[in-house]
Design a protein around this motif. Structure first.
Motif, PDB file in Angstrom:
ATOM      1  N   PHE A  30       0.836  -1.195   0.000  1.00  0.00           N
ATOM      2  CA  PHE A  30       0.000   0.000   0.000  1.00  0.00           C
ATOM      3  C   PHE A  30       0.877   1.253   0.000  1.00  0.00           C
ATOM      4  CE2 PHE A  30      -2.412  -3.413   2.019  1.00  0.00           C
ATOM      5  CZ  PHE A  30      -3.524  -3.427   1.195  1.00  0.00           C
ATOM      6  N   ASP A  31       0.480   2.250  -0.792  1.00  0.00           N
ATOM      7  CA  ASP A  31       1.251   3.485  -0.877  1.00  0.00           C
ATOM      8  C   ASP A  31       1.353   4.167   0.477  1.00  0.00           C
ATOM      9  OD1 ASP A  31       1.300   2.901  -3.554  1.00  0.00           O
ATOM     10  OD2 ASP A  31      -0.079   4.499  -4.159  1.00  0.00           O
ATOM     11  N   THR A  32       0.261   4.162   1.206  1.00  0.00           N
ATOM     12  CA  THR A  32       0.205   4.638   2.586  1.00  0.00           C
ATOM     13  C   THR A  32      -0.549   3.583   3.385  1.00  0.00           C
ATOM     14  OG1 THR A  32      -1.843   5.866   2.155  1.00  0.00           O
ATOM     15  CG2 THR A  32       0.227   7.075   1.912  1.00  0.00           C
ATOM     16  N   PRO A  33      -0.383   3.535   4.698  1.00  0.00           N
ATOM     17  CA  PRO A  33      -1.042   2.480   5.475  1.00  0.00           C
ATOM     18  C   PRO A  33      -2.543   2.401   5.198  1.00  0.00           C
ATOM     19  CG  PRO A  33       0.554   3.616   6.836  1.00  0.00           C
ATOM     20  CD  PRO A  33       0.486   4.388   5.550  1.00  0.00           C
ATOM     21  N   ALA A  34      -3.020   1.183   5.020  1.00  0.00           N
ATOM     22  CA  ALA A  34      -4.410   0.940   4.657  1.00  0.00           C
ATOM     23  C   ALA A  34      -5.164   0.320   5.830  1.00  0.00           C
ATOM     24  CB  ALA A  34      -4.483   0.010   3.454  1.00  0.00           C
ATOM     25  N   THR A  35      -6.399   0.739   5.998  1.00  0.00           N
ATOM     26  CA  THR A  35      -7.279   0.095   6.963  1.00  0.00           C
ATOM     27  C   THR A  35      -7.606  -1.305   6.462  1.00  0.00           C
ATOM     28  OG1 THR A  35      -8.240   2.241   7.520  1.00  0.00           O
ATOM     29  CG2 THR A  35      -9.484   0.276   8.166  1.00  0.00           C
ATOM     30  N   ALA A  36      -7.540  -2.296   7.333  1.00  0.00           N
ATOM     31  CA  ALA A  36      -7.737  -3.672   6.873  1.00  0.00           C
ATOM     32  C   ALA A  36      -8.303  -4.537   7.981  1.00  0.00           C
ATOM     33  CB  ALA A  36      -6.406  -4.257   6.387  1.00  0.00           C
ATOM     34  N   SER A  37      -8.939  -5.608   7.557  1.00  0.00           N
ATOM     35  CA  SER A  37      -9.394  -6.639   8.475  1.00  0.00           C
ATOM     36  C   SER A  37      -9.390  -7.959   7.717  1.00  0.00           C
ATOM     37  CB  SER A  37     -10.773  -6.307   9.052  1.00  0.00           C
ATOM     38  OG  SER A  37     -11.067  -7.152  10.154  1.00  0.00           O
ATOM     39  N   VAL A  38      -9.914  -9.014   8.330  1.00  0.00           N
ATOM     40  CA  VAL A  38      -9.804 -10.340   7.742  1.00  0.00           C
ATOM     41  C   VAL A  38     -10.958 -11.215   8.209  1.00  0.00           C
ATOM     42  CG1 VAL A  38      -8.399 -11.289   9.616  1.00  0.00           C
ATOM     43  CG2 VAL A  38      -8.170 -12.243   7.318  1.00  0.00           C
ATOM     44  N   ASP A  39     -11.317 -12.197   7.387  1.00  0.00           N
ATOM     45  CA  ASP A  39     -12.282 -13.222   7.769  1.00  0.00           C
ATOM     46  C   ASP A  39     -11.666 -14.572   7.433  1.00  0.00           C
ATOM     47  OD1 ASP A  39     -15.025 -13.931   8.696  1.00  0.00           O
ATOM     48  OD2 ASP A  39     -15.129 -14.837   6.709  1.00  0.00           O
ATOM     49  N   VAL A  40     -11.498 -15.421   8.429  1.00  0.00           N
ATOM     50  CA  VAL A  40     -10.847 -16.720   8.272  1.00  0.00           C
ATOM     51  C   VAL A  40     -11.886 -17.820   8.448  1.00  0.00           C
ATOM     52  CG1 VAL A  40      -9.023 -18.242   9.100  1.00  0.00           C
ATOM     53  CG2 VAL A  40      -8.713 -15.767   9.199  1.00  0.00           C
ATOM     54  N   ARG A  41     -11.986 -18.717   7.456  1.00  0.00           N
ATOM     55  CA  ARG A  41     -12.945 -19.821   7.518  1.00  0.00           C
ATOM     56  C   ARG A  41     -12.244 -21.121   7.137  1.00  0.00           C
ATOM     57  NH1 ARG A  41     -18.691 -17.094   5.604  1.00  0.00           N
ATOM     58  NH2 ARG A  41     -18.261 -15.086   6.607  1.00  0.00           N
ATOM     59  N   GLY A  42     -12.948 -22.231   7.298  1.00  0.00           N
ATOM     60  CA  GLY A  42     -12.317 -23.518   7.059  1.00  0.00           C
ATOM     61  C   GLY A  42     -11.525 -23.960   8.272  1.00  0.00           C
ATOM     62  N   GLY A  43     -11.055 -25.194   8.222  1.00  0.00           N
ATOM     63  CA  GLY A  43     -10.470 -25.793   9.406  1.00  0.00           C
ATOM     64  C   GLY A  43      -8.969 -25.736   9.519  1.00  0.00           C
ATOM     65  N   ALA A  44      -8.245 -25.250   8.498  1.00  0.00           N
ATOM     66  CA  ALA A  44      -6.785 -25.370   8.525  1.00  0.00           C
ATOM     67  C   ALA A  44      -6.096 -24.128   7.969  1.00  0.00           C
ATOM     68  CB  ALA A  44      -6.363 -26.602   7.737  1.00  0.00           C
ATOM     69  N   PRO A  45      -6.273 -22.962   8.610  1.00  0.00           N
ATOM     70  CA  PRO A  45      -5.621 -21.748   8.101  1.00  0.00           C
ATOM     71  C   PRO A  45      -4.159 -21.671   8.509  1.00  0.00           C
ATOM     72  CG  PRO A  45      -6.871 -21.221  10.067  1.00  0.00           C
ATOM     73  CD  PRO A  45      -7.131 -22.684   9.781  1.00  0.00           C
ATOM     74  N   GLY A  46      -3.391 -20.915   7.723  1.00  0.00           N
ATOM     75  CA  GLY A  46      -2.021 -20.568   8.073  1.00  0.00           C
ATOM     76  C   GLY A  46      -1.858 -19.078   7.886  1.00  0.00           C
ATOM     77  N   THR A  47      -1.683 -18.336   8.969  1.00  0.00           N
ATOM     78  CA  THR A  47      -1.720 -16.877   8.883  1.00  0.00           C
ATOM     79  C   THR A  47      -0.672 -16.235   9.786  1.00  0.00           C
ATOM     80  OG1 THR A  47      -3.383 -16.734  10.638  1.00  0.00           O
ATOM     81  CG2 THR A  47      -4.185 -16.841   8.365  1.00  0.00           C
ATOM     82  N   ARG A  48      -0.432 -14.956   9.529  1.00  0.00           N
ATOM     83  CA  ARG A  48       0.458 -14.129  10.358  1.00  0.00           C
ATOM     84  C   ARG A  48      -0.202 -12.775  10.591  1.00  0.00           C
ATOM     85  NH1 ARG A  48       6.637 -11.838   9.625  1.00  0.00           N
ATOM     86  NH2 ARG A  48       6.063  -9.644   9.782  1.00  0.00           N
ATOM     87  N   GLU A  49      -0.147 -12.296  11.813  1.00  0.00           N
ATOM     88  CA  GLU A  49      -0.606 -10.957  12.207  1.00  0.00           C
ATOM     89  C   GLU A  49      -2.080 -10.706  11.898  1.00  0.00           C
ATOM     90  OE1 GLU A  49       1.104  -9.286  14.180  1.00  0.00           O
ATOM     91  OE2 GLU A  49       2.951  -8.434  13.391  1.00  0.00           O
ATOM     92  N   THR A  50      -2.897 -11.771  11.917  1.00  0.00           N
ATOM     93  CA  THR A  50      -4.326 -11.548  11.695  1.00  0.00           C
ATOM     94  C   THR A  50      -5.022 -11.051  12.958  1.00  0.00           C
ATOM     95  OG1 THR A  50      -4.659 -13.920  12.043  1.00  0.00           O
ATOM     96  CG2 THR A  50      -4.588 -13.141   9.776  1.00  0.00           C
ATOM     97  N   ASP A  51      -4.476 -11.342  14.138  1.00  0.00           N
ATOM     98  CA  ASP A  51      -5.117 -10.866  15.368  1.00  0.00           C
ATOM     99  C   ASP A  51      -5.174  -9.340  15.423  1.00  0.00           C
ATOM    100  OD1 ASP A  51      -5.555 -13.407  16.237  1.00  0.00           O
ATOM    101  OD2 ASP A  51      -4.014 -13.416  17.790  1.00  0.00           O
ATOM    102  N   LEU A  52      -4.135  -8.668  14.931  1.00  0.00           N
ATOM    103  CA  LEU A  52      -4.133  -7.209  15.019  1.00  0.00           C
ATOM    104  C   LEU A  52      -5.155  -6.569  14.079  1.00  0.00           C
ATOM    105  CD1 LEU A  52      -2.604  -5.782  12.373  1.00  0.00           C
ATOM    106  CD2 LEU A  52      -0.568  -6.575  13.534  1.00  0.00           C
ATOM    107  N   LEU A  53      -5.719  -7.374  13.167  1.00  0.00           N
ATOM    108  CA  LEU A  53      -6.732  -6.857  12.253  1.00  0.00           C
ATOM    109  C   LEU A  53      -8.117  -6.824  12.887  1.00  0.00           C
ATOM    110  CD1 LEU A  53      -5.637  -8.591   8.926  1.00  0.00           C
ATOM    111  CD2 LEU A  53      -5.110  -6.277   9.722  1.00  0.00           C
ATOM    112  N   SER A  54      -8.258  -7.379  14.097  1.00  0.00           N
ATOM    113  CA  SER A  54      -9.537  -7.287  14.789  1.00  0.00           C
ATOM    114  C   SER A  54      -9.870  -5.826  15.079  1.00  0.00           C
ATOM    115  CB  SER A  54      -9.477  -8.069  16.107  1.00  0.00           C
ATOM    116  OG  SER A  54      -9.271  -9.448  15.866  1.00  0.00           O
TER     117      SER A  54
END
Length: 330
Positions: A30-54
């Motif tokens: 992103f050119d400048t910091p972007a507002t963001a969030s996430v939705d994780v579904r299914g039984g086997a995700p692999g993620t990083r830093e998704t908690d801070l998107l709450s």
């Protein structure tokens, strides 16, 4: 309009692949910091830093999103993107220190025939750095980036993207690496589940079957272990959104996976959708415009899924799945 997520002003996409490993990375900067969030579904995700998107978490915006192959090894790709952003002085300011905020999701492509004997350190940190360094407005679809080693139940998966203008007037884009346990096509034919939403023959122009095949609802799934799949995606808009609104956009966008892939959100997948807003245009009506954005995001993501499979080419490896074009023509 390129019919890519980069039609959304304020972001760029870069990719890097390793043909020997048969895997790759896609970075959204992103050119400048972007507002963001996430939705994780299914039984086997692999993620990083998704908690801070709450919505309730302190950090309000992010610098990049990374999609990568490599399963948990691929989480290293975010460190490479973070390194490049740090060199450029980007990041969340804490006193005199800046910490680039990079969130990520990975898919499983470790059994696709590539050479995964990479020694002590997997290649994903360097691939992440190279992908970030290559970021720009144009990028390849199909067997590219995070979709390089991706597969579906019966065809080669890949990297897809699409864009549209929502009824609110905002631009909405989607980017997806399709590595589903299920299939993007109906029955044994070449018609895409997402056919109803196709624009300008972007994935072959076949439309829906004239006669619905008897095997349309028959499940086609990989015979892999749990976690050996996962479709990961980003939807972006130029709207001004809060973190709760971005979260709602990600939730609505997940419907795009359901319209393009069958089955989806299973215990064998870790389907993850990020939503990001570059904040260029306010919404006139926060409630109805958000609903319009979510509807557009779902359809755009469905189209991107079909484009990913349609554009893919088969890996030149023994036992590799055929590409859509190999089986159904150009």
């Amino acid at each position: 309009m390129r019919n890519l997520i980069t039609d959304v002003p304020g972001l760029a996409v870069g990719q890097a692949e390793d043909p020997v490993v048969a895997s790759g990375v896609t970075a959204i900067l992103f050119d400048t910091p972007a507002t963001a969030s996430v939705d994780v579904r299914g039984g086997a995700p692999g993620t990083r830093e998704t908690d801070l998107l709450s919505p309730e978490k302190t950090v309000g915006a992010i610098d990049a999103i990374v999609l990568s192959g490599g399963s948990a090894f691929g989480l290293d790709a975010a460190a490479g993107v973070q390194a490049l952003l740090a060199e450029r002085g980007r990041g969340f300011a804490i006193g005199d220190v800046r910490v680039p905020i990079v969130t990520a999701a990975v898919l499983f492509d470790l059994l696709n025939g590539g050479n995964k004997a990479w020694g002590r350190f997997p290649p994903y940190r360097e691939l992440g750095y190279a992908a970030a360094a290559a970021a720009g407005p144009d990028f390849a679809l199909g067997t590219a980036g995070a979709g390089y080693g991706a597969t579906t139940a019966d065809l080669k998966g890949g990297l897809g993207s699409a864009s549209t203008i929502a009824d609110s007037g905002h631009i909405v884009g989607a980017l997806v690496a399709v590595n589903a346990v299920g299939s993007a096509t109906i029955g044994l034919g070449g018609h895409f589940w997402a056919a109803a939403f196709e624009q300008d023959r972007e994935f072959g122009g076949r439309g829906l079957p004239s006669t619905w095949p008897a095997d349309a609802a028959k499940l086609k799934m990989k015979g892999a272990d749990p976690g050996a799949n996962t479709t990961i995606a980003v939807v972006a808009t130029d709207a001004v959104l809060t973190k709760p609104e971005a979260r709602q956009l990600a939730v609505m966008a997940q419907d795009g996976l359901a319209r393009a892939l069958h089955p989806v959100h299973t215990p064998l997948d870790g389907d993850t959708v990020f939503a990001a807003a570059t904040g260029r245009r306010p919404m006139a009506d926060p409630i109805y415009d958000l609903a319009r954005l979510g509807a557009a995001a779902a359809i755009t993501l469905a189209r991107a899924c079909a484009r990913a499979v349609h554009a893919a080419s088969a890996l030149p490896l023994p036992g590799a799945l055929p590409a859509w074009r190999d089986r159904f023509g150009g």
